[in-house]
Design a protein around this motif. Structure first.
Motif, PDB file in Angstrom:
ATOM      1  N   SER A 109       0.891  -1.057   0.010  1.00  0.00           N
ATOM      2  CA  SER A 109      -0.111   0.102  -0.026  1.00  0.00           C
ATOM      3  C   SER A 109       0.829   1.181   0.065  1.00  0.00           C
ATOM      4  CB  SER A 109      -0.765  -0.148   1.182  1.00  0.00           C
ATOM      5  OG  SER A 109      -1.614   1.193   1.350  1.00  0.00           O
ATOM      6  N   LEU A 110       1.837   1.140   0.717  1.00  0.00           N
ATOM      7  CA  LEU A 110       2.642   2.421   0.867  1.00  0.00           C
ATOM      8  C   LEU A 110       3.521   2.879  -0.596  1.00  0.00           C
ATOM      9  CD1 LEU A 110       4.299   4.725   2.505  1.00  0.00           C
ATOM     10  CD2 LEU A 110       5.825   3.037   3.175  1.00  0.00           C
ATOM     11  N   PHE A 111       4.026   1.812  -1.096  1.00  0.00           N
ATOM     12  CA  PHE A 111       4.748   2.011  -2.226  1.00  0.00           C
ATOM     13  C   PHE A 111       3.781   2.285  -3.332  1.00  0.00           C
ATOM     14  CE2 PHE A 111       8.400   0.403   0.461  1.00  0.00           C
ATOM     15  CZ  PHE A 111       9.288   0.832  -0.119  1.00  0.00           C
ATOM     16  N   SER A 112       2.734   1.753  -3.450  1.00  0.00           N
ATOM     17  CA  SER A 112       1.692   2.286  -4.286  1.00  0.00           C
ATOM     18  C   SER A 112       1.377   3.746  -4.268  1.00  0.00           C
ATOM     19  CB  SER A 112       0.484   1.327  -4.186  1.00  0.00           C
ATOM     20  OG  SER A 112       0.677   0.052  -4.587  1.00  0.00           O
ATOM     21  N   GLU A 113       1.253   4.148  -2.872  1.00  0.00           N
ATOM     22  CA  GLU A 113       1.045   5.720  -2.820  1.00  0.00           C
ATOM     23  C   GLU A 113       1.988   6.393  -3.019  1.00  0.00           C
ATOM     24  OE1 GLU A 113      -1.894   6.505   0.944  1.00  0.00           O
ATOM     25  OE2 GLU A 113      -0.688   4.759   1.486  1.00  0.00           O
ATOM     26  N   ILE A 114       3.191   6.073  -3.137  1.00  0.00           N
ATOM     27  CA  ILE A 114       4.409   6.926  -3.561  1.00  0.00           C
ATOM     28  C   ILE A 114       4.580   6.876  -5.168  1.00  0.00           C
ATOM     29  CG2 ILE A 114       6.829   6.891  -3.574  1.00  0.00           C
ATOM     30  CD1 ILE A 114       6.661   5.775  -0.752  1.00  0.00           C
ATOM     31  N   GLY A 115       3.762   6.056  -5.632  1.00  0.00           N
ATOM     32  CA  GLY A 115       3.531   6.153  -7.280  1.00  0.00           C
ATOM     33  C   GLY A 115       4.204   5.071  -8.062  1.00  0.00           C
ATOM     34  N   LYS A 169       0.806  14.117   4.015  1.00  0.00           N
ATOM     35  CA  LYS A 169       0.193  14.240   5.198  1.00  0.00           C
ATOM     36  C   LYS A 169      -0.890  13.182   5.516  1.00  0.00           C
ATOM     37  CE  LYS A 169       0.702  19.264   5.554  1.00  0.00           C
ATOM     38  NZ  LYS A 169      -0.126  20.561   5.873  1.00  0.00           N
ATOM     39  N   LYS A 170      -1.370  12.563   4.368  1.00  0.00           N
ATOM     40  CA  LYS A 170      -2.514  11.516   4.418  1.00  0.00           C
ATOM     41  C   LYS A 170      -1.497  10.069   4.478  1.00  0.00           C
ATOM     42  CE  LYS A 170      -5.757  13.805   1.631  1.00  0.00           C
ATOM     43  NZ  LYS A 170      -6.815  13.560   0.369  1.00  0.00           N
ATOM     44  N   ILE A 171      -0.178  10.256   4.386  1.00  0.00           N
ATOM     45  CA  ILE A 171       0.503   8.945   4.582  1.00  0.00           C
ATOM     46  C   ILE A 171       1.185   8.747   5.856  1.00  0.00           C
ATOM     47  CG2 ILE A 171       2.328   7.291   3.331  1.00  0.00           C
ATOM     48  CD1 ILE A 171       1.841   8.916   0.754  1.00  0.00           C
ATOM     49  N   LYS A 172       0.858   7.789   6.620  1.00  0.00           N
ATOM     50  CA  LYS A 172       1.548   7.695   8.136  1.00  0.00           C
ATOM     51  C   LYS A 172       2.900   7.235   8.058  1.00  0.00           C
ATOM     52  CE  LYS A 172       0.583   4.974  12.422  1.00  0.00           C
ATOM     53  NZ  LYS A 172      -0.288   4.152  13.059  1.00  0.00           N
ATOM     54  N   ASN A 173       3.673   7.959   9.003  1.00  0.00           N
ATOM     55  CA  ASN A 173       4.934   7.457   9.136  1.00  0.00           C
ATOM     56  C   ASN A 173       5.904   8.022   7.862  1.00  0.00           C
ATOM     57  OD1 ASN A 173       4.488   6.907  11.558  1.00  0.00           O
ATOM     58  ND2 ASN A 173       4.326   4.620  11.181  1.00  0.00           N
ATOM     59  N   LEU A 179      10.752   7.019   4.770  1.00  0.00           N
ATOM     60  CA  LEU A 179       9.996   5.914   5.171  1.00  0.00           C
ATOM     61  C   LEU A 179      10.375   5.098   6.558  1.00  0.00           C
ATOM     62  CD1 LEU A 179       9.893   6.312   2.040  1.00  0.00           C
ATOM     63  CD2 LEU A 179       9.526   3.719   1.816  1.00  0.00           C
ATOM     64  N   LYS A 180       9.756   5.926   7.505  1.00  0.00           N
ATOM     65  CA  LYS A 180       9.926   5.632   8.865  1.00  0.00           C
ATOM     66  C   LYS A 180       9.942   4.128   9.499  1.00  0.00           C
ATOM     67  CE  LYS A 180       8.912  10.271  10.443  1.00  0.00           C
ATOM     68  NZ  LYS A 180       8.039  11.211  11.233  1.00  0.00           N
ATOM     69  N   ASP A 181       8.898   3.497   8.721  1.00  0.00           N
ATOM     70  CA  ASP A 181       8.652   2.122   9.010  1.00  0.00           C
ATOM     71  C   ASP A 181       9.791   1.298   8.611  1.00  0.00           C
ATOM     72  OD1 ASP A 181       6.528   2.624  10.340  1.00  0.00           O
ATOM     73  OD2 ASP A 181       5.095   2.244   8.737  1.00  0.00           O
ATOM     74  N   TYR A 182      10.648   1.813   7.470  1.00  0.00           N
ATOM     75  CA  TYR A 182      11.480   0.862   6.923  1.00  0.00           C
ATOM     76  C   TYR A 182      13.093   1.280   7.189  1.00  0.00           C
ATOM     77  CZ  TYR A 182       7.144  -0.953   5.178  1.00  0.00           C
ATOM     78  OH  TYR A 182       5.904  -1.583   5.110  1.00  0.00           O
TER      79      TYR A 182
END
Length: 280
Positions: free
Chosen positions: A23-29, A250-254, A268-271
């Motif tokens: 989900s995160l990498f998809s949101e980054i484009g 702002k809509k993407i956590k961490n 990417l704080k989670d990684y």
């Protein structure tokens, strides 16, 4: 000695949080390939570029971890992978410099091509884990590259076309340089004795200690949780920064974003990973 080093891919270990990473990498484009299931027991998604790719690798939630090299690794970048067109020759070279004790291995994963199941087949050979403390370094030969570099996977909304740099954090950058030079003849640019650039055939390996890493990345360098030895960042080449600049983080956590001139950096704080985007 190997003639040259050429990047094949970078692996990011996401453990059993693959859905979240996807989900995160998809949101980054990024456009991610469908989920792959390796015969070794791991799962993955790939972000395929012109000459290399970025791989999310993990294991199915709730199932035993069959690959100890993933189980024992921290979340984040855990694979610097170079191309090999002859794994046996690569293996023999690593043996000759005491960098390997395990023979090459062959594995595969199913790939659906026009509703017909094919197999992407790989041969890999690894550098011993005690050589580079930051994480895995290994070599990969694609027996079926046509099932990895599919044009349908290469249309990224963020316009990324290739990986151009990876950073290695280590208290002794000179030692990392010496170890890489035992594998292949590479060009080295010395910034100072705690910060140097190693030029391979196609990418730069930036090796620096924690202090220099924080200075180089300034604001984001203070936010990331750093270990004494780790992979810390990737520089990605792209055709336009429009998507990344307009992205509402702002809509993407961490996730944190800063712009510095003609570059955009994301943490990417989670990684524990900084992605630096730079136009061609």
């Amino acid at each position: 000695m190997l003639k040259f080093l050429e990047l094949d891919h970078i692996a990011i270990n996401v453990k059993d949080k693959m859905d979240k990473a996807y989900s995160l990498f998809s949101e980054i484009g990024f456009q991610l390939s469908p989920r792959g299931y390796h015969s070794l027991g791991s799962i993955n998604h790939s972000m395929v570029f012109e000459n290399n790719y970025l791989e999310l690798i993990g294991h199915p939630k709730g199932e035993p971890i069959k690959r100890p090299e993933l189980k024992n690794a921290d979340i984040g970048i855990n694979g610097l992978v170079f191309k090999s067109n002859n794994v046996e020759n690569t293996y023999n070279h690593l043996l000759s410099i005491n960098y390997n004790a395990a023979p090459p291995r062959k594995f595969d994963r199913p790939v659906l091509i026009k509703e017909i199941e094919q197999k992407a087949v790989f041969e890999t050979v690894s550098v011993n884990a005690n050589v580079f403390k930051a994480g895995r370094v290994y070599f990969c030969n694609h027996i079926t590259p046509q099932f990895v570099w599919l044009s349908s996977y290469q249309n990224h909304e963020n316009y990324v076309s290739d990986i151009k740099e990876i950073s290695i954090i280590d208290k002794n950058p000179e030692d990392i340089k010496d170890r890489i030079q035992k594998i292949s003849d590479v060009n080295v640019v010395q910034i100072d004795n705690k910060h140097l650039l190693i030029e391979t055939k196609d990418i730069t390996i930036r090796v620096l200690d924690i202090k220099n890493f924080k200075e180089y990345f300034r604001i984001l360098g203070d936010e990331i949780i750093l270990r004494e030895s780790m992979y810390g960042s990737l520089k990605l080449q792209l055709k336009s920064l429009d998507f990344i600049r307009k992205m509402n983080t702002k809509k993407i956590k961490n996730l944190s974003k800063i712009e510095i001139g003609d570059k955009v950096q994301l943490l990417l704080k989670d990684y524990n990973l900084i992605l630096e985007f730079e136009e061609l």
